[in-house]
Enzyme design. Structure first.
Site, PDB file in Angstrom:
ATOM      1  CE  LYS A  87     -30.254   2.601  11.233  1.00 18.52           C
ATOM      2  NZ  LYS A  87     -30.809   1.953  10.081  1.00 18.52           N
ATOM      3  CG  HIS A 105     -22.273   3.221  16.920  1.00 18.01           C
ATOM      4  ND1 HIS A 105     -21.856   2.039  16.362  1.00 18.01           N
ATOM      5  CD2 HIS A 105     -22.913   2.888  18.065  1.00 18.01           C
ATOM      6  CE1 HIS A 105     -22.234   1.030  17.128  1.00 18.01           C
ATOM      7  NE2 HIS A 105     -22.881   1.516  18.170  1.00 18.01           N
ATOM      8  CG  ASP A 125      -9.070  -8.470  16.413  1.00 17.34           C
ATOM      9  OD1 ASP A 125      -8.037  -9.051  16.780  1.00 17.34           O
ATOM     10  OD2 ASP A 125     -10.148  -8.513  17.042  1.00 17.34           O
ATOM     11  CG  ASP A 127      -9.873 -14.327  19.375  1.00 15.74           C
ATOM     12  OD1 ASP A 127      -8.958 -14.471  18.552  1.00 15.74           O
ATOM     13  OD2 ASP A 127     -10.259 -15.244  20.122  1.00 15.74           O
ATOM     14  CG  ASP A 133     -12.457 -13.877  23.469  1.00 18.35           C
ATOM     15  OD1 ASP A 133     -11.479 -13.924  22.691  1.00 18.35           O
ATOM     16  OD2 ASP A 133     -12.348 -13.608  24.680  1.00 18.35           O
ATOM     17  CB  THR A 160      -5.277 -12.861  14.620  1.00 16.56           C
ATOM     18  OG1 THR A 160      -5.507 -13.383  15.921  1.00 16.56           O
ATOM     19  CG2 THR A 160      -4.500 -13.885  13.811  1.00 16.56           C
ATOM     20  CE  LYS A 330      -4.123  -7.652  16.443  1.00 12.43           C
ATOM     21  NZ  LYS A 330      -5.562  -7.858  16.609  1.00 12.43           N
ATOM     22  CG  ASP A 353     -12.056  -6.803  19.926  1.00  6.93           C
ATOM     23  OD1 ASP A 353     -11.163  -7.171  19.137  1.00  6.93           O
ATOM     24  OD2 ASP A 353     -12.144  -7.217  21.095  1.00  6.93           O
TER      25      ASP A 353
HETATM   26  P1  IMP Z   1      -7.066 -11.281  18.284  1.00  2.61           P
HETATM   27  O1  IMP Z   1      -8.217 -10.634  18.965  1.00  2.61           O
HETATM   28  O2  IMP Z   1      -7.476 -11.955  17.003  1.00  2.61           O
HETATM   29  O3  IMP Z   1      -5.899 -10.393  18.107  1.00  2.61           O
HETATM   30  O4  IMP Z   1      -6.616 -12.532  19.200  1.00  2.61           O
HETATM   31  C1  IMP Z   1      -6.282 -12.391  20.545  1.00  2.61           C
HETATM   32  C2  IMP Z   1      -6.476 -13.698  21.289  1.00  2.61           C
HETATM   33  O5  IMP Z   1      -5.745 -14.759  20.692  1.00  2.61           O
HETATM   34  C3  IMP Z   1      -5.965 -13.616  22.713  1.00  2.61           C
HETATM   35  O6  IMP Z   1      -6.939 -13.145  23.580  1.00  2.61           O
HETATM   36  C4  IMP Z   1      -5.574 -15.048  23.028  1.00  2.61           C
HETATM   37  O7  IMP Z   1      -6.616 -15.709  23.709  1.00  2.61           O
HETATM   38  C5  IMP Z   1      -5.371 -15.725  21.691  1.00  2.61           C
HETATM   39  N1  IMP Z   1      -3.964 -16.121  21.468  1.00  2.61           N
HETATM   40  C6  IMP Z   1      -3.561 -17.346  21.130  1.00  2.61           C
HETATM   41  N2  IMP Z   1      -2.239 -17.383  20.939  1.00  2.61           N
HETATM   42  C7  IMP Z   1      -1.782 -16.153  21.161  1.00  2.61           C
HETATM   43  C8  IMP Z   1      -0.479 -15.569  21.080  1.00  2.61           C
HETATM   44  O8  IMP Z   1       0.527 -16.212  20.763  1.00  2.61           O
HETATM   45  N3  IMP Z   1      -0.404 -14.249  21.360  1.00  2.61           N
HETATM   46  C9  IMP Z   1      -1.491 -13.511  21.671  1.00  2.61           C
HETATM   47  N4  IMP Z   1      -2.720 -14.006  21.739  1.00  2.61           N
HETATM   48  C10 IMP Z   1      -2.875 -15.331  21.489  1.00  2.61           C
HETATM   49 MG    MG Z   2      -9.845  -8.990  19.206  1.00  2.04          MG
END
Ligand code: IMP
Ligand code: MG
Length: 405
Positions: A87, A105, A125, A127, A133, A160, A330, A353
């Protein structure tokens, strides 16, 4: 430390290996074979790990890259490279050598080819993986693919770092559109109950109910085995106090205009706040904190905890705009889900990520196969590939629904 904390030793190793072919202008002739060689090294290590007799330490890959993680499945790298090259024509490039991203990749593709048809639990995950984010879930196609997987018997969990205690509404707020999609696509009660949210890395578990609301599961139910070490409140508070003092010292040394967020199982350092501004009028961090400073704070916490002989499992990471130290990680979060659902590591795929040493997805690697994405669009692509590997090609969804390409 230079940038070592941001690199991945396995990817660097492959990149160096391929460099010779590139410089010698023999990519077409030799590079497929090089991928075959790496595949062989992985097979040797994977088989030794399965035997579980300590022989993994003697494997060539372990000797070449001591930090290399467990492999939970075989990795058909040669075939994945051929598919990718077909590709993207890597071997026809004359000026740009195989990059970190090319290799990422190809590894992802090999992992999906290996596990796609048998995976029983996909953990994702939040964010940067399911949503941008700090934002909420928006991607309708991604929702469609997740519904499709749930309908076909796969368990799906958002794992998360974000920790909102047992406040289900906060989590629902972030994935509202996904939960609504469950209804729109006519998921059965059993399909819905295959969706979970693990918040605060490994601290709060919720299950989706028939009404598409998240219901907390009592911890004694999902933490019945040995996946999550039991901690006393004193251990937790001493741990968080230590992290707080390290971060306060860093704030002082680096003139950071930041504030701290103290939670029952985490401490965060985020930009802004009147106190930081008052303390360091000439410093930085009032609106955003530079990446180098975020990294420095994470590395300081890790170093201090190592020095004091810390025994608490934790995750200290650069969240892109903030620093967090969470009690738990995690690895524990995914392992608890596996234990609760009776699913093995070789049947689990974690999508995330943050796989550098200062990211929060890395630890999941020791208990599940992983793919490393950089945004929700890539997550969507990976899920689409998985659906294809399951023979559930993304053509039909329910009786007359079409899943778009
Ligand atoms: P993840 O990427 O889904 O694991 O989320 C990480 C993001 O969640 C971090 O960058 C924070 O901005 C936000 N966050 C909010 N509350 C917490 C917490 O209690 N622990 C860690 N991250 C938190
Ligand atoms: Mg993340």
């Amino acid at each position: 430390m230079l940038q070592r904390h941001r690199s991945d030793a396995f990817i660097e190793f492959i990149r160096d290996l391929l460099y010779h072919s590139f410089v010698l202008n023999s990519m077409k002739e030799t590079v497929t074979e090089s991928w075959g060689y790496v595949e062989d090294l992985v097979r040797e290590l994977h088989e030794a790990q399965l035997r579980n007799d300590g022989s993994d330490k003697l494997c060539r890959l372990k000797k070449l890259i001591p930090s290399v993680e467990n492999f939970h499945t075989r990795l058909p790298l040669q075939e994945a490279f051929e598919e990718y090259n077909d590709k993207y024509c890597v071997t026809s490039r004359r000026f740009v050598r195989p990059s970190f991203n090319d290799i990422r990749h190809i590894l992802n593709l090999a992992q999906i080819n290996a596990i796609g048809s048998t995976v029983r639990l996909i953990t994702l995950d939040g964010d940067c993986t399911l949503y941008a984010d700090g934002k909420t879930f928006e991607d309708e196609k991604l929702a469609r693919y997740l519904c499709f997987l749930l309908k076909h018997g796969v368990h799906v969990a958002l794992v998360t770092a974000a920790g909102y205690g047992l406040n289900a509404e906060k989590y629902e707020g972030r994935i509202g559109k996904l939960l609504t999609a469950f209804e729109e696509y006519g998921l059965s009660p059993d399909d819905k109950r295959r969706f979970f949210v693990m918040g605060g890395e490994s601290n709060y578990l919720f299950q989706c109910e028939v009404d598409c609301r998240l219901k907390p599961i009592p911890e004694e139910e999902w933490n019945a085995g040995d996946a999550k070490p039991k901690l006393t409140e004193t251990q937790v508070s001493e741990f968080l106090d230590k992290c707080h003092s390290v971060l306060k010292q860093a704030q002082q040394d680096l003139k950071l205009r930041v504030r701290f967020i103290l939670k029952p199982r985490a401490i965060g350092m985020v930009p802004g706040g009147p106190e930081g501004k008052q303390l360091h009028p000439t410093g930085s961090g009032g609106k955003s904190i530079r990446r180098e400073l975020l990294d420095e704070c994470v590395l300081r916490v890790k170093d201090a905890l190592e020095q004091c002989g810390n025994k608490v499992d934790y995750c200290a990471f650069n969240g892109g705009s903030d620093v967090w130290v969470d009690v738990g990680d995690k690895k524990i979060g995914v392992a608890c889900l596996q234990q609760h659902l009776g699913i093995k590591a070789c049947e689990t795929l974690h999508v995330g990520d943050q796989f550098s040493s200062i990211g929060n997805d890395l630890k999941a690697r020791s208990v599940s196969a992983t793919v490393w994405i950089i945004n929700p669009k890539e997550t969507r692509y990976c899920l689409k590939m998985i659906l294809k590997r399951r023979g559930k090609s993304t053509k039909t969804f329910g009786p007359d629904e079409e899943v778009p390409e």
